[in-house]
Write a protein that holds these residues in place. Structure first.
Motif, PDB file in Angstrom:
ATOM      1  N   ALA A   1       0.852  -1.200   0.000  1.00 36.55           N
ATOM      2  CA  ALA A   1       0.000   0.000   0.000  1.00 36.55           C
ATOM      3  C   ALA A   1       0.882   1.242   0.000  1.00 36.55           C
ATOM      4  O   ALA A   1       0.979   1.944   1.012  1.00 36.55           O
TER       5      ALA A   1
ATOM      6  N   SER B   1       0.476   4.135  -1.087  1.00 42.47           N
ATOM      7  CA  SER B   1      -0.201   5.406  -0.808  1.00 42.47           C
ATOM      8  C   SER B   1      -0.248   5.719   0.682  1.00 42.47           C
ATOM      9  O   SER B   1      -0.432   6.883   1.079  1.00 42.47           O
TER      10      SER B   1
ATOM     11  N   GLN C   1      -4.442  -1.544  -1.372  1.00 46.87           N
ATOM     12  CA  GLN C   1      -4.861  -0.229  -1.824  1.00 46.87           C
ATOM     13  C   GLN C   1      -5.573  -0.371  -3.157  1.00 46.87           C
ATOM     14  O   GLN C   1      -5.449  -1.394  -3.832  1.00 46.87           O
TER      15      GLN C   1
ATOM     16  N   LYS D   1      -7.066   5.418  -1.875  1.00 45.66           N
ATOM     17  CA  LYS D   1      -7.595   4.751  -0.681  1.00 45.66           C
ATOM     18  C   LYS D   1      -6.833   3.472  -0.378  1.00 45.66           C
ATOM     19  O   LYS D   1      -6.524   2.680  -1.275  1.00 45.66           O
ATOM     20  N   HIS D   2      -6.521   3.267   0.893  1.00 47.19           N
ATOM     21  CA  HIS D   2      -5.805   2.064   1.309  1.00 47.19           C
ATOM     22  C   HIS D   2      -6.447   1.499   2.574  1.00 47.19           C
ATOM     23  O   HIS D   2      -7.110   2.221   3.329  1.00 47.19           O
TER      24      HIS D   2
ATOM     25  N   SER E   1      -7.235   7.668   2.915  1.00 46.39           N
ATOM     26  CA  SER E   1      -6.691   8.076   1.620  1.00 46.39           C
ATOM     27  C   SER E   1      -6.057   9.440   1.806  1.00 46.39           C
ATOM     28  O   SER E   1      -6.297  10.125   2.805  1.00 46.39           O
TER      29      SER E   1
END
Length: 291
Positions: A31, A33, A71, A84-85, A113
């Motif tokens: 993930a 992000s 994610q 978004k994760h 996110s």
């Protein structure tokens, strides 16, 4: 939207096998992000940027270990580093608790996110080792906490995590109760029929897929062939979320074609469907006098 495929398999396997918690390097692979160094360019100056990495560090200090991360892959590639994760945590206190209900563990699920599509959302989760399934418990004031991007976010998320962890443990206790409730064939079909509409129905509840409710009741392993509510719920949940069910349907020209149900991979759809399925289980337990 879809999860990065490697994220789902790698994270699930690590968590299911009881391996050591995920390191920041592993989380960054699953993930990325979550480790964004700034908010997405679409955010205004009023948007308070609090990196998920800081929240993860704070949760680690309080004994919460990340065991799975995912994610979404957004349609706009520009958002890929901020999208978004979802990260699942287990608390170190679980190590001294007996493993119950077919190796089932309480978890805390964190969603966020950095592109404005989500506030910090902490919710109760359950993980079942037998099928490597992560579930999200139905929503409610005691089972879910939302934290906007302002103020002392780290502290609020940590406090919310302890709150929903208690709800996750209560869900494990509920699963113990469900395991003692036997469902007859009609009751199992009622559960599967409702799940079929939730998964495949349109806004009016109409279902056109040739996938039948019976298929949602099929056991993928011998140990899941029991008729109790907990085992039946897990069969339905796994078949609904994992997909891979096949049936013969008709195409636009009325020619026969094989249809295969898809795995639910979007974070929003996964969480929404899991919550609805859990609610179905609760309603069935109530009808059976086991709420």
């Amino acid at each position: 939207m879809s999860f990065l495929r490697s994220s789902r398999s790698f994270g699930s396997t690590r968590a299911a096998m009881g391996a050591s918690p995920l390191s920041d390097g592993e989380l960054m692979q699953l993930a990325p992000s979550a480790f964004a160094t700034e908010a997405h360019s679409s955010r205004s100056a009023r948007y308070a940027y609090i990196p998920t990495a800081d929240v993860i560090a704070g949760l680690r200090r309080e004994g919460f270990a990340p065991v799975l991360a995912r994610q979404t892959r957004p349609r706009d590639a520009d958002r890929s580093g901020h999208t978004k994760h979802l990260i699942r945590f287990r608390h170190e206190g679980q190590a001294i608790q007996p493993r119950r209900v077919g190796m089932t563990f309480p978890e805390v699920v964190l969603i966020n996110s950095h592109d404005g599509t989500s506030a910090y959302h902490v919710t109760a989760g359950v993980f079942r080792l037998a099928c490597l399934n992560g579930m999200v418990v139905s929503d409610g004031p005691e089972r879910s906490v939302k934290v906007p991007h302002k103020g002392d976010v780290v502290r609020q998320v940590i406090e919310g995590s302890f709150e929903v962890l208690d709800a996750s443990r209560q869900a494990i206790e509920a699963a113990d109760t469900w395991a003692g409730v036997t469902l007859n064939r009609d009751e199992q079909h009622a559960l599967a029929d409702a799940a079929r509409v939730l998964r495949f129905g349109d806004e009016e509840g109409n279902v056109s897929t040739p996938i039948q409710a019976d298929q949602l009741l099929r056991a993928r392993r011998v140990a899941d062939a029991s008729d109790d509510l907990w085992t039946t719920f897990n069969r339905v949940q796994e078949n609904t979320i994992r997909g891979g069910l096949q049936a013969w349907g008709r195409d636009g020209n009325n020619r026969p074609r094989r249809v295969t149900s898809r795995e639910v991979t979007g974070i929003d759809q996964d969480v929404k469907l899991n919550r609805a399925l859990w609610m179905l289980g609760e309603r069935m337990a109530a009808l059976k006098g086991a709420a």
